[in-house]
Design an enzyme around this catalytic site. Structure first.
Site, PDB file in Angstrom:
ATOM      1  N   GLU A  35       1.445  -0.432  -4.981  1.00 36.12           N
ATOM      2  CA  GLU A  35       0.522   0.667  -5.280  1.00 36.12           C
ATOM      3  C   GLU A  35       1.380   1.908  -5.491  1.00 36.12           C
ATOM      4  O   GLU A  35       1.818   2.548  -4.533  1.00 36.12           O
ATOM      5  CB  GLU A  35      -0.471   0.883  -4.142  1.00 36.12           C
ATOM      6  CG  GLU A  35      -1.481   1.975  -4.464  1.00 36.12           C
ATOM      7  CD  GLU A  35      -2.307   2.423  -3.270  1.00 36.12           C
ATOM      8  OE1 GLU A  35      -3.436   2.890  -3.465  1.00 36.12           O
ATOM      9  OE2 GLU A  35      -1.803   2.346  -2.132  1.00 36.12           O
ATOM     10  N   ASP A  65       0.831  -1.198   0.000  1.00 36.15           N
ATOM     11  CA  ASP A  65       0.000   0.000   0.000  1.00 36.15           C
ATOM     12  C   ASP A  65       0.868   1.251   0.000  1.00 36.15           C
ATOM     13  O   ASP A  65       1.897   1.308   0.679  1.00 36.15           O
ATOM     14  CB  ASP A  65      -0.896  -0.007   1.246  1.00 36.15           C
ATOM     15  CG  ASP A  65      -1.810   1.191   1.327  1.00 36.15           C
ATOM     16  OD1 ASP A  65      -2.778   1.247   0.558  1.00 36.15           O
ATOM     17  OD2 ASP A  65      -1.546   2.085   2.150  1.00 36.15           O
TER      18      ASP A  65
END
Length: 530
Positions: free
Chosen positions: A257, A207
């Site tokens: 990401e 993330d």
């Protein structure tokens, strides 16, 4: 050393299904999706034909940001189950030929994490975060003026403690940023990776992968300054090279990401000794426009080519307006800054386009990420304001509807309470939700679910070959790829008029029927054998 086997290279062309556990299936009837619910639905996922499951964070969390505020990476949140259940799920999925990816959130932890609680008590753990004195005569001003990472939010990224010091949080105050310059932070995360690889996971999604490293001076934000004080700093690459060593020991893979407009800098994360893949946000946010989609596809393939990494394709995720809703709007692109309540949508149009987009994306070379419920054609739900839970809504002052609309619990059984999800869902299901139920769609050969099942059965025929564009009228995307049994073609018509199909021997699959003259109607895609 021999060439990597197909099994080792599975991730280069995989279809990976994103599971937002809280909204997938409720096994114990408390209204929150859980691991028992996922385990019960593994046969559905195997029949769908996916290669792997990516789970959003399932760890112990106060859920101030949907689980992205992690209090303990080695404990499953009790709302979802136990570590033993997670281990069973990983093993049972593997037995069905489905691999598992977990989510790691390295930029920050929860304010309930033991490290941060010790830091608040004045312990040496403060060095693991970014604590600073304030500015101004009495330290009443934040240490710098960095903007929040929540779109549309004007709230500061610093919170002041009673002792007068401030701590940094690029997201919510409940998510303090870690200090990645401290060796203990790096060591802990490498141990977390080993912990999950030891339990059989095949990979890790990272993330906010470009945000970890911060300028040690924490200077004020200046638009266009290079290097950026906290985005895409060069120090990150040493972190990910170290992580890659850990992953390689387990044949594990990473997907990052990484939101970066600079394609050359984006590609650096995909060098052979760093991340394996990264999400392609250009394609996800692209409008339903043939020229812009072709540009996005070309640029994506070009930026991956120098480092030999496969592209990834995704139409939706847990943060983004659902595809059938977005494609039914006047503005078919996606931008967090433009989200608003009450945006008109033509769901019939959006569904037709989403079906075509499914065949387009699944025909492209690389890996595909499929967000849960997209295979059911679920629309974005407009959540009543008094039921919204997403902090993005509150931090926008109530102007942003937030991300809950794409997180509504799935409908499984049309005639069951709450459409077969389980107990009363943590987010309300809109009226008519049962019409999208999986059991109804499984019995309908013309449903979105049946289309996805057929596409995933057929997709391996495209093999690993490159894409070659074919001459086509304006508004039509047509390309060929060398398949396992000869040339395969994909044609998507985004023009206003029907289009003639190129020469072919057989129609393999269509997102909708051809017209009476055998032409491809607008907002329709087909797969053909050459």
């Amino acid at each position: 050393m021999g060439q990597p086997t197909h099994a080792q290279n599975w991730w280069r062309s995989a279809v990976i299904y994103q599971v937002y556990v809280r909204s997938f299936a409720d096994g114990d009837g408390d209204g929150t999706g859980d691991l028992a619910g996922v385990r019960a639905r593994l046969p559905y996922l195997a029949e769908l034909g996916v290669d792997a499951l990516w789970f959003n964070p399932w760890y112990l969390s106060p859920m101030k940001d949907g689980g992205y505020d992690v209090a303990d990476y080695r404990v499953i949140d009790p709302a979802f189950g136990t570590l033993a259940e997670a281990e069973k799920l990983i093993a049972e999925a593997k037995g069905l030929g489905i691999r598992t990816l977990v989510d790691i959130v390295p930029n920050h932890v929860s304010d309930r994490h033991p490290w941060f609680r010790a830091a608040l008590a004045g312990g040496p753990e403060r060095e693991l975060f970014h604590f600073r004195p304030g500015r101004g005569e009495h330290g009443e001003l934040p240490p710098n003026d960095w903007p929040s990472q929540f779109a549309g939010s004007a709230e500061p990224v610093w919170t002041r403690l009673p002792d007068g010091t401030w701590y940094l949080h690029l997201f919510t105050p409940e998510q303090p940023d870690l200090n990645w310059a401290h060796p203990a932070v790096r060591q802990e995360h490498e141990e977390i990776l080993r912990f999950w690889f030891e339990r059989g996971v095949a990979g890790v999604r990272i993330d906010s992968a470009a945000l970890l490293a911060k300028d040690p001076d924490l200077p004020d934000f200046v638009e266009g300054r290079d290097p950026h004080p906290y985005v895409d700093r060069d120090e990150l690459h040493d972190i990910y090279r170290s992580w890659r060593t850990v992953a390689d020991a387990y044949d594990g893979i990473f997907v990052g990401e990484v939101w970066l407009p600079d394609t050359e800098r984006f590609a650096r994360y995909l060098r052979p000794d760093e991340l394996h893949t990264a999400f392609n946000f250009s394609f996800l946010s692209c409008p339903w426009d043939a020229g812009r989609l072709r540009t996005s596809i070309d640029e994506t393939l070009a930026e991956h080519a120098p480092v030999g990494a496969p592209a990834t394709w995704v139409l939706c995720n847990h943060d983004v307006t659902r595809t059938v809703t977005r494609y039914g709007r006047t503005d078919t692109g996606f931008d967090f800054a433009t989200k608003a309540f009450g945006t008109p949508t033509d769901l019939a149009l959006g569904t037709r386009r989403a079906r075509a987009a499914a065949l387009l994306s699944l025909a492209l070379p690389g890996a595909v990420y499929l967000y849960q419920g997209e295979e059911l054609g679920l629309p974005e739900a407009e959540i009543p304001r008094d039921r919204i839970q997403d902090p993005m809504h509150f931090r926008s002052g109530g102007t942003d509807p937030g991300r809950d609309g794409c997180r509504v619990p799935l409908p499984w059984t049309a005639d069951a309470p709450y459409a077969g999800f389980g107990g009363e869902p943590w987010l309300p299901q809109p009226s008519g939700w049962s019409a999208y139920a999986a059991d109804v769609q499984a019995a309908d050969p013309g449903s979105m679910l049946s289309l996805y099942r057929a596409a995933l059965r057929t997709r391996p025929e495209f093999g690993d070959g490159p894409l070659t564009w074919l001459p086509a009228p304006e508004g039509v995307l047509a390309f060929t790829r060398p398949g396992q049994e000869g040339r395969l073609l994909c044609v998507a018509n985004l023009a206003d008029a029907p289009a003639d199909l190129p020469d072919h021997s057989r129609l393999l699959l269509g997102s909708g029927p051809l017209d009476p003259q055998g032409r491809l109607p607008k907002d329709t895609a087909v797969w053909l054998r050459g």
